[in-house]
Design a protein around this motif. Structure first.
Motif, mmCIF file in Angstrom:
data_model
loop_
_atom_site.group_PDB
_atom_site.id
_atom_site.type_symbol
_atom_site.label_atom_id
_atom_site.label_comp_id
_atom_site.label_asym_id
_atom_site.label_seq_id
_atom_site.Cartn_x
_atom_site.Cartn_y
_atom_site.Cartn_z
ATOM 1 N N TYR A 69 0.835 -1.200 0.000
ATOM 2 C CA TYR A 69 0.000 0.000 0.000
ATOM 3 C C TYR A 69 0.874 1.256 0.000
ATOM 4 O O TYR A 69 0.648 2.194 -0.775
ATOM 5 N N ILE A 70 1.885 1.260 0.843
ATOM 6 C CA ILE A 70 2.782 2.412 0.928
ATOM 7 C C ILE A 70 3.615 2.533 -0.339
ATOM 8 O O ILE A 70 3.802 3.641 -0.876
ATOM 9 N N ASP A 82 2.775 1.621 -3.320
ATOM 10 C CA ASP A 82 1.879 2.145 -4.364
ATOM 11 C C ASP A 82 1.726 3.662 -4.237
ATOM 12 O O ASP A 82 1.748 4.388 -5.235
ATOM 13 N N SER A 83 1.563 4.139 -3.008
ATOM 14 C CA SER A 83 1.385 5.579 -2.813
ATOM 15 C C SER A 83 2.669 6.332 -3.151
ATOM 16 O O SER A 83 2.628 7.416 -3.727
ATOM 17 N N ALA A 113 2.928 6.617 -6.928
ATOM 18 C CA ALA A 113 2.042 7.672 -7.439
ATOM 19 C C ALA A 113 2.676 9.043 -7.228
ATOM 20 O O ALA A 113 2.596 9.923 -8.090
ATOM 21 N N GLU A 114 3.332 9.211 -6.096
ATOM 22 C CA GLU A 114 4.002 10.475 -5.819
ATOM 23 C C GLU A 114 5.150 10.697 -6.816
ATOM 24 O O GLU A 114 5.322 11.799 -7.330
ATOM 25 N N ALA A 170 1.414 11.650 -0.306
ATOM 26 C CA ALA A 170 0.815 10.788 0.716
ATOM 27 C C ALA A 170 1.426 11.111 2.083
ATOM 28 O O ALA A 170 2.615 11.414 2.190
ATOM 29 N N CYS A 229 -3.596 7.394 7.711
ATOM 30 C CA CYS A 229 -2.925 8.057 6.592
ATOM 31 C C CYS A 229 -3.955 8.722 5.694
ATOM 32 O O CYS A 229 -5.157 8.467 5.791
ATOM 33 N N THR A 230 -3.452 9.604 4.827
ATOM 34 C CA THR A 230 -4.299 10.359 3.913
ATOM 35 C C THR A 230 -3.440 10.807 2.740
ATOM 36 O O THR A 230 -2.218 10.791 2.828
ATOM 37 N N ARG A 231 -4.093 11.198 1.646
ATOM 38 C CA ARG A 231 -3.334 11.613 0.464
ATOM 39 C C ARG A 231 -3.998 12.775 -0.257
ATOM 40 O O ARG A 231 -5.218 12.897 -0.284
ATOM 41 N N CYS A 289 -4.299 13.298 -3.999
ATOM 42 C CA CYS A 289 -4.141 12.297 -5.058
ATOM 43 C C CYS A 289 -4.853 12.740 -6.345
ATOM 44 O O CYS A 289 -5.563 13.745 -6.354
ATOM 45 N N TYR A 320 -7.953 8.299 0.014
ATOM 46 C CA TYR A 320 -7.178 7.231 0.668
ATOM 47 C C TYR A 320 -7.001 7.549 2.150
ATOM 48 O O TYR A 320 -5.951 7.303 2.729
#
Length: 195
Positions: free
Chosen positions: A49-50, A52-53, A56-57, A64, A78-80, A82, A95
């Motif tokens: 999960y981390i 993947d975030s 994306a960054e 994230a 956690c939050t993003r 996105c 997220y």
């Protein structure tokens, strides 16, 4: 972005693999991955999960954060930022999940105040979007309390891990609404601080 976003109740730290263990513990508070109407990683999925975030960054799609509870010092979710559409100055906050013990506290309100301030005042977006499952009533109420307006419902929008089909409710706050929304969120935070 290299730094953190800090408030009275929370510190939003850029999400890294250093947060795997703490988020694995945080997600067990309420067994959040078992909520059928949302997509929250199970403890054994946290590293992916981390990753993947972070990917994306790297692609320039967002930022994230791990959410640290200032008073206790523990990571509580956690939050993003996105789905960043830079040419159209549009971003989504998503997220987002928090340990059950901090839900319905100042944590979510302050996280949203920090993220919205950063989005509108640093990234210079003209719209911030929120999306949630049609059946996630708690999330829908929380988004509306922020001052977001419902834009519509995307029917049969996603097929979830369990095979069910999700209708997605879309909300947004636009730049012209931001000053009033910001004042409202600050008032909500002052009530938490006084209460």
């Amino acid at each position: 972005m290299d730094g953190t976003l800090s408030g009275e109740y929370v510190i939003l730290e850029p999400l890294t693999l250093d947060h795997v263990a703490a988020l694995t513990i945080a997600v067990t508070d309420g067994e959040l991955w078992n909520l059928w109407y949302t997509s929250i990683p199970a403890p054994d999925e946290m590293k992916d999960y981390i990753l993947d975030s972070m990917a994306a960054e790297q692609r320039g799609e967002g930022l994230a954060f791990a959410v640290r509870h200032r008073e206790s010092g523990t990571i509580v979710g956690c939050t993003r930022l996105c789905h960043w559409d830079q040419p159209n100055r549009h971003i989504e906050i998503g997220y987002t999940w928090y340990s059950k013990s901090v839900q319905r506290t100042a944590v979510n309100t302050e996280c949203k105040l920090l993220l919205l301030t950063y989005a509108f005042e640093t990234l210079d977006v003209i719209a911030v979007e929120f999306r949630t499952h049609f059946n996630n009533e708690a999330s829908r109420q929380a988004i509306m309390r922020l001052g977001a307006k419902q834009d519509g419902i995307l029917r049969n929008h996603r097929i979830l891990k369990d095979g069910t089909v999700r209708d997605t409710v879309v909300y947004s706050i636009i730049d012209g609404e931001w000053p009033e929304v910001k004042d409202n969120l600050k008032q909500m935070m002052s009530e938490y601080l006084e209460g």
